[in-house]
Design an enzyme around this catalytic site. Structure first.
Site, short mmCIF file in Angstrom:
data_model
loop_
_atom_site.label_atom_id
_atom_site.label_comp_id
_atom_site.label_asym_id
_atom_site.label_seq_id
_atom_site.Cartn_x
_atom_site.Cartn_y
_atom_site.Cartn_z
N HIS A 1 2.41 -6.68 0.02
CA HIS A 1 1.45 -5.87 0.76
C HIS A 1 1.10 -6.55 2.08
O HIS A 1 0.92 -7.76 2.14
CB HIS A 1 0.18 -5.67 -0.06
CG HIS A 1 -0.87 -4.87 0.64
ND1 HIS A 1 -0.70 -3.55 0.94
CD2 HIS A 1 -2.10 -5.22 1.11
CE1 HIS A 1 -1.79 -3.10 1.56
NE2 HIS A 1 -2.65 -4.09 1.67
N HIS A 2 1.04 -5.78 3.16
CA HIS A 2 0.66 -6.31 4.46
C HIS A 2 -0.79 -5.93 4.75
O HIS A 2 -1.19 -4.77 4.56
CB HIS A 2 1.57 -5.74 5.56
CG HIS A 2 2.97 -6.25 5.49
ND1 HIS A 2 3.56 -6.96 6.51
CD2 HIS A 2 3.91 -6.18 4.51
CE1 HIS A 2 4.80 -7.28 6.18
NE2 HIS A 2 5.03 -6.82 4.96
#
Length: 222
Positions: free
Chosen positions: A79-80
């Site tokens: 996840h960014h």
């Protein structure tokens, strides 16, 4: 002048790879396992008789026995963070600003794929997701949340279409955990008849086949 080619890496028994597969160590498998064109992160474990046609498996992922994984599949994508100035993880890390990240704990969570899971072509599975035994992930599905055993999921984001069996049958299947037994024994069961197979498994059972991973040594060219 003829130039000798580097010899192909010697693979452990029970592991089949295409030449362009790249594996980051350590990597563990339970033979036999077949992997097509793939990029595999460190600390990945794959169970007996599972196969991957093509795709990416990121680090800290465990895949159970008898899983069927299609082409161009991504498993455990990180996840960014969206609340920072940039979502670029490399820039944040290089500047020393990669932490604290409210999503850090989620990115560190192990991704778990159960036994007898079918994952269709182009599926995307987010890091940290747990997919239960017997589940089906449809082609091009985007899985961002945990998936219940024997659920059939499809869509963007993935949603429940239905379950493979009724509640009582699912409970019996999970209790039977047929993947624990030797393949030679399983091959003698009437696998097309779920009820008959469960009746047999709920009666006299053979000894279980323990999970015994083989740790793969570094391979030249991977």
């Amino acid at each position: 002048m003829h130039q000798a080619k580097n010899p192909a890496p010697q693979l452990p028994a029970g592991l089949t790879l295409l030449p362009d597969t790249r594996i980051n160590m350590p990597f563990y498998f339970e033979p036999p396992v077949s992997i097509g064109t793939a990029n595999i992160g460190a600390n990945v474990r794959i169970g007996r008789n599972s196969f991957l046609n093509e795709g990416v498996i990121r680090e800290h992922t465990t895949i159970g026995r008898y899983c069927s994984i299609g082409r161009k599949v991504t498993i455990a994508a990180p996840h960014h963070p969206l609340q920072y100035m940039t979502s670029h993880l490399g820039l944040l890390a290089a500047s020393g600003q990669g932490a604290p990240n409210p999503d850090h704990a989620e990115n560190e969570r192990e991704t778990l794929i159960g036994n007898d899971v079918w994952i269709g072509d182009n599926a995307f599975i987010r890091r940290g997701v747990r997919i239960g035994d017997g589940a089906v992930i449809g082609a091009s599905a985007v899985v961002t949340r945990d998936v219940a055993p024997y659920a059939i999921m499809a869509g963007v984001p993935a949603r429940l279409l239905r379950y493979r069996f009724d509640t009582q049958t699912i409970e019996r299947l999970l209790a039977a955990a047929w993947w624990r037994y030797e393949e030679e024994y399983l091959g003698r069961l009437p696998l097309r008849d779920v009820a008959a197979t469960l009746d047999i498994l709920e009666g006299r059972r053979p000894a279980e086949a323990p999970i015994l991973y083989t740790r793969v040594p570094p391979l030249a060219g991977t």
